[in-house]
Each structure stands twice: as structure tokens, then as C-alpha cells.
Design a protein around this motif. Structure first.
Motif, short mmCIF file in Angstrom:
data_model
loop_
_atom_site.label_atom_id
_atom_site.label_comp_id
_atom_site.label_asym_id
_atom_site.label_seq_id
_atom_site.Cartn_x
_atom_site.Cartn_y
_atom_site.Cartn_z
N GLY A 65 0.83 -1.21 0.00
CA GLY A 65 0.00 0.00 0.00
C GLY A 65 0.86 1.25 0.00
N ILE A 66 1.74 1.32 -0.98
CA ILE A 66 2.74 2.39 -1.01
C ILE A 66 2.10 3.78 -1.01
CG2 ILE A 66 4.00 3.47 -2.93
CD1 ILE A 66 6.07 1.43 -2.74
N GLU A 67 0.94 3.92 -1.70
CA GLU A 67 0.30 5.25 -1.76
C GLU A 67 -0.18 5.71 -0.39
OE1 GLU A 67 -2.92 2.20 -2.59
OE2 GLU A 67 -0.78 2.44 -2.98
N HIS A 68 -0.43 4.73 0.52
CA HIS A 68 -0.82 5.08 1.90
C HIS A 68 0.37 5.02 2.86
CE1 HIS A 68 -4.93 5.09 0.58
NE2 HIS A 68 -4.85 3.84 0.18
N TYR A 85 4.83 7.56 9.28
CA TYR A 85 3.99 8.45 10.09
C TYR A 85 3.14 9.28 9.15
CZ TYR A 85 7.78 7.86 13.63
OH TYR A 85 8.72 7.36 14.50
N ARG A 86 1.86 9.44 9.50
CA ARG A 86 1.00 10.22 8.61
C ARG A 86 -0.13 10.88 9.37
NH1 ARG A 86 -1.58 4.73 5.96
NH2 ARG A 86 -3.51 4.80 7.11
N VAL A 87 -0.69 11.90 8.78
CA VAL A 87 -1.94 12.49 9.28
C VAL A 87 -2.94 12.39 8.13
CG1 VAL A 87 -0.91 14.04 10.97
CG2 VAL A 87 -1.19 14.83 8.62
N GLU A 88 -4.22 12.32 8.50
CA GLU A 88 -5.27 12.10 7.51
C GLU A 88 -6.33 13.19 7.62
OE1 GLU A 88 -6.47 8.25 8.82
OE2 GLU A 88 -4.81 7.22 7.83
N GLU A 89 -6.92 13.53 6.48
CA GLU A 89 -7.99 14.53 6.49
C GLU A 89 -9.11 14.13 5.56
OE1 GLU A 89 -6.93 18.89 6.49
OE2 GLU A 89 -4.96 18.02 6.05
N GLY A 90 -10.37 14.44 5.98
CA GLY A 90 -11.53 14.23 5.13
C GLY A 90 -11.84 12.78 4.88
N ASP A 98 -9.47 11.44 2.49
CA ASP A 98 -9.35 12.10 1.19
C ASP A 98 -7.91 12.55 0.95
OD1 ASP A 98 -12.08 11.78 1.03
OD2 ASP A 98 -12.52 13.74 1.86
N GLU A 99 -7.22 12.82 2.06
CA GLU A 99 -5.85 13.30 1.92
C GLU A 99 -4.97 12.68 3.00
OE1 GLU A 99 -3.61 17.59 1.97
OE2 GLU A 99 -5.75 17.57 1.50
N VAL A 100 -3.82 12.17 2.58
CA VAL A 100 -2.84 11.59 3.51
C VAL A 100 -1.56 12.41 3.40
CG1 VAL A 100 -1.39 9.58 4.01
CG2 VAL A 100 -3.78 9.24 3.40
N THR A 101 -1.07 12.87 4.53
CA THR A 101 0.18 13.64 4.53
C THR A 101 1.20 12.93 5.41
OG1 THR A 101 -1.15 15.65 4.38
CG2 THR A 101 1.19 15.93 4.92
N PHE A 102 2.37 12.63 4.86
CA PHE A 102 3.43 12.01 5.64
C PHE A 102 4.06 13.07 6.55
CE2 PHE A 102 3.99 8.97 1.86
CZ PHE A 102 2.97 8.17 2.34
N VAL A 103 4.34 12.67 7.81
CA VAL A 103 4.91 13.60 8.79
C VAL A 103 6.13 12.96 9.45
CG1 VAL A 103 2.74 14.83 9.25
CG2 VAL A 103 3.29 12.75 10.55
N GLN A 104 6.79 13.72 10.30
CA GLN A 104 8.01 13.23 10.94
C GLN A 104 7.82 12.99 12.45
OE1 GLN A 104 11.42 12.74 9.53
NE2 GLN A 104 9.96 12.39 7.89
#
Length: 400
Positions: A65-68, A85-90, A98-104
Motif C-alpha cells: 500500500g505504497i500510496e498510503h 507516520y501520517r496524518v489524515e484529512e476528510g 481524502d488526503e494523507v500527509t506524511f509527517v516526521q
């Protein structure tokens, strides 16, 4: 056992990531189960590194699931799900962000998780990162949502079923605010596919405190959105012991409610052909038992060996006997004169040779069924000559 003993090989994966300049922790159910004193199964790892970087660090990586942000790392013949590590929105579809953002930051990653017991990370030296006091929740045997419960349930309403499932498996109480959100938002369950709900239901029935799980389904209103079950009194007809698998669950309720159609049950829950086959077999075996009020050789013969534990659990759930029936069934099966129709000493061709003047027809299978039944139940020995003489004593069908 110490965390090092339980997670030794997973810590080796983390060490490799750290040596490559990254950060990683064990997260989720593995940490929860370890802190609860339960057996640890699948181990998930969260990391600051991207999937591409993980593929560079390790030789055996499966990009599931590379896209996630998720890949599977194979280490010492064990699979570890490694997620950035990621945060998710919507959550427009009530499931996928709807949106996944990789974080540190690991604490940002923990903030997106469902319950505080699942929002704990463990470092390679056994230190806990626990911003939502999940360890306290485990000690106090409580299930509470991370942050605002209604937000967590709006993101994915299946989390409401998961709350009940954890209560059933862990014997935990659902914390007040979380339960209030459950009561209020239970109609959101209609947005979730029945296949996903079915997986959680199976786990609820198999939990050590399944009666608590069934009670919560009723009290929260979740039961009103469950096909077939919504029309049954699942709190009055509670199994006497856990049930494992839909075939056992459906068989249990079909016995309790004779008007219930197992076929409709399976269709409504979109269950597999394998489940259907097992359910039919279990119910057939139980009907044989009901007629004779005894576990007969014919019952044991008709039941696949793999279903002995299921029949034993169904038997126990209906308060018909103890849970160790499967050993008795195995012993009985071993002592049967035949294990299947092919082992009969007298076959259909032998029957036709006795009655060459008769046309082929349904009588052949009917007579063979009778021979099979009589051999299994010991009325006649499985011997060619004895069966032949015995058959000759019957009245042959008319030769019209």
C-alpha cells in the motif's frame, strides 16, 4: 515476558531503520496486547521513513500500500507492516481519508488512531510513547476514543463495531463519552459495507466476554443496523459459550429460531460459499442429534472431521453438553466400519448385477443410501457376501 523477548526480531527491524538514520516504533494492537498480558500476533511498525526509503534499507519488501505509506518487510521469515507516520484529512466515503500527509512526528501519527489503547508506541528499548494515556486505559479496562469520539466515528463508523469488539475480546468497559457517541451515531453504520461489519461481528461472538459485546450491540442501537440480527432477541438467546465463525453463529440462531432462513442470513451478510456449506452440514448434524437426542454413529459419519470443533462449540453454546465433544467425535469416527461411500464392499454395479432385468433409475441411489446407512449404524457388516444376501431379501422395485 520482557518486551525484548516478545519483540526481539521486530526490534531488529527497528534497529536497521535507526542505523539508516530513521526513527521507528512498534504501534497498535501488538503494544496493546503486550501491555494487556495477551498473546501478541501481528506486529506493526510506524516509521519516519518513506516507503521508498524502507525499500532501500531492506532486501525483502512487498509494496502492498505504497500510496498510503505502507510496505511489508520480511525479516527472519516473519512479515512486518511498516507504515510512514501520517496524518489524515476528510473521510467522504466514511472509510478512506481524502488526503494523507506524511509527517516526521510519531505523536501526530498516534493522534489519527481510533482508541487510546491503540495509540501507544513502543521504542526499541521498551519505552512507551503514550500521549493519550492508553496504558492507563488498559490498566482501568476502558475503551475510549482518541480525542473527540464523534470525530473518530464519523471518520470511519466501523470503529463503533470495533469498540464493541474490543469490549468483547478484552472485557473492557466503554468510557462514558465514547459510549454516548456510539448511542448517538449508531445510524452511521448504514454507510459501511456489510462485509466489513461481518468481520467484526465474527470477532464479537468469539470474544471471551461475547455476552457483553451482544449487550452493547443492543444498548447502543448498533443492532438496529444489522441484517437479520436486528429482528432477533440476541440478549435473551445468548449462547452459553463463544462461537467461532459465521457457520456456527447462523446454526446457533437457526436452532433457536426455527422460522429463520439460513439462506437469507447468508445472503444478507454476503457470506461465502464455504460458510454456506459448513452451515448446512452443521444444521444437518444437529437435526440428526435432535431426532435421536444422542450423538449417533450416523451423525458422526455425516459430519466432516474439520467441523467436529464447530459442532462441539454449537453443542456447548446451546447448553447441550461440554466443550470437549470433538475428541469423542474423532474417536467415534475412527471406529466406524467405513469412512465414506467408496469403502462399501457392495457398490451400485453389484446391485445392478443382482437385478439385471430392471432399468436404471432412482431406486439404485435409494437402495445404496440404505445400505450405506445400515453399514454405518452396524445393522449389517461391511462384507460383500453378507450385504448381497441381505439385499436379496428385499423386494425389488417393479419392472414396468
Amino acid at each position: 515476558m520482557s518486551s525484548h523477548e516478545v519483540f526481539e526480531h521486530a526490534f531488529e527491524v527497528i534497529q536497521k531503520i535507526e542505523e539508516a538514520g530513521g526513527e521507528a516504533y512498534i504501534v497498535g494492537g501488538a503494544v496493546r496486547d503486550y501491555l494487556s498480558g495477551r498473546p501478541v500476533n501481528d506486529i506493526d511498525i510506524a516509521t519516519s521513513e518513506t516507503p521508498e526509503r524502507i525499500q532501500e534499507i531492506f532486501d525483502k519488501v512487498i509494496p502492498v500500500g505504497i500510496e498510503h505509506g505502507t510496505v511489508i518487510v520480511r525479516h527472519r521469515s516473519v512479515s512486518y507492516e511498516v507504515t510512514t507516520y501520517r496524518v489524515e484529512e476528510g473521510y467522504e466515503d466514511y472509510r478512506h481519508p481524502d488526503e494523507v500527509t506524511f509527517v516526521q512526528d510519531i505523536t501526530l501519527d498516534l493522534a489519527r488512531r481510533d482508541f487510546t489503547t491503540n495509540a501507544i508506541a513502543m521504542s526499541r528499548d521498551g519505552r512507551l510513547i503514550d500521549p493519550y494515556h492508553g496504558h492507563d486505559a488498559i490498566r482501568n479496562k476502558k475503551i475510549e476514543a482518541v480525542g473527540e469520539p464523534s470525530e473518530r466515528f464519523h471518520e470511519d463508523p466501523l470503529r463503533m463495531m470495533r469498540a464493541v469488539r474490543f469490549a468483547s475480546q478484552l472485557s473492557f468497559k466503554i468510557e462514558k463519552r465514547t459510549e454516548e457517541a456510539l448511542n448517538h451515531l449508531s445510524p452511521l453504520l448504514q454507510h459501511i459495507s456489510i462485509e466489513r461489519i461481518a468481520v467484526e461481528m465474527e470477532k464479537i461472538f468469539g470474544g471471551s466476554d461475547y455476552a457483553l459485546g451482544l449487550q452493547l450491540l443492543q444498548s447502543t442501537g448498533l443492532k438496529n443496523h444489522l441484517p437479520i440480527l436486528k429482528d432477533l432477541d440476541i440478549n435473551r438467546n445468548v449462547p452459553y459459550s463463544p462461537l467461532f465463525g459465521w457457520h456456527e453463529i447462523i446454526a446457533f440462531y437457526a436452532v433457536q429460531y426455527p422460522q429463520l432462513s439460513p439462506e437469507n442470513f447468508m445472503k444478507s451478510w454476503k457470506l461465502s460459499k464455504d460458510t454456506k456449506k459448513k452451515t448446512v452440514q452443521l444444521l444437518h448434524a444437529y437435526k440428526i442429534y435432535e431426532r435421536k437426542k444422542n450423538v449417533t454413529s450416523w451423525l458422526v459419519y455425516q459430519l466432516d472431521n474439520e467441523l467436529f470443533p464447530s459442532f462441539s462449540r454449537l453443542f456447548s453454546a446451546l447448553d447441550e453438553g461440554d466443550m470437549n465433544l470433538d475428541k469423542a467425535l474423532t474417536d467415534m469416527k475412527d471406529q466406524l466400519p467405513i469412512q465414506n461411500k467408496k469403502e462399501l464392499s457392495f457398490q451400485a454395479r453389484d446391485l445392478l448385477q443382482l437385478y439385471t432385468h430392471l432399468p436404471k433409475g432412482p431406486w439404485i441411489s435409494e437402495w445404496m443410501d440404505t445400505i450405506e446407512h445400515c453399514v454405518v449404524t452396524g445393522e449389517i457388516e461391511n462384507d460383500y457376501e453378507k450385504i448381497k444376501e441381505w439385499v436379496r431379501g428385499w423386494n425389488p422395485p417393479a419392472s414396468n
